[in-house]
Design a protein around this motif. Structure first.
Motif: not given
Length: 161
Positions: A78-86
């Protein structure tokens, strides 16, 4: 007069059932399948997940069984930052038992919580404490974060597909 009332009630029931079925169908999860090492897209993120061996933990974190380690390459499309978690990842064994990852400080690549920048590939590792048998089949499940608001659920066959 009674016939009109009965017709109105039956029509209301049919319309209600139709609306309920429409919304039920709209919010069903979309399962996306892949083999280990193949790209899979869940929400706005493309993942490549591979088996990275087993280990016995460290001084601070010792597994009950053995840690099964996976390597995750993630690219935010995507063009925006996105969260990723375990917490998005889980391992499923042959008995369909799900196990969440164990967090520790095993390496610099350990995934806990991270914000993926647009169009940038980042590599992480995480591990699961499971009774491991090389002859059994294991799958990795990936769920999108709430912010990604996707109905995709990725299922990756990790071993013995």
């Amino acid at each position: 007069m009674v016939k009109i009332g009965i017709i109105a009630v039956v029509a209301g029931i049919i319309i209600s059932i139709g609306i309920a079925l429409y919304y039920y169908d709209q919010y069903q999860p979309n399962f996306v399948f892949a083999e280990a090492g193949e790209p899979i897209q869940v929400g706005p993120v493309k993942y490549i997940v591979e088996y990275d061996g087993t280990h016995e933990g460290d001084e601070d974190t010792v597994p009950e069984h053995v840690f099964v380690k996976i390597r995750i390459k993630a690219t935010n499309l995507s063009s925006e930052e996105t969260r990723m978690s375990g917490g998005q990842f889980y391992i499923v064994d042959e008995n369909n038992d799900k196990t969440q990852p164990v967090y520790g400080d095993f390496s610099d690549e350990d995934l806990l919580d991270y914000y993926l920048q647009p169009n940038k590939e980042t590599t992480f590792t995480t591990q699961f404490d499971v009774p491991f048998d090389e002859g059994k089949q294991y799958k990795i499940g990936i769920q999108p974060t709430k912010v990604q608001s996707s109905l995709d659920i990725g299922i990756i066959c990790l071993l013995n597909c």
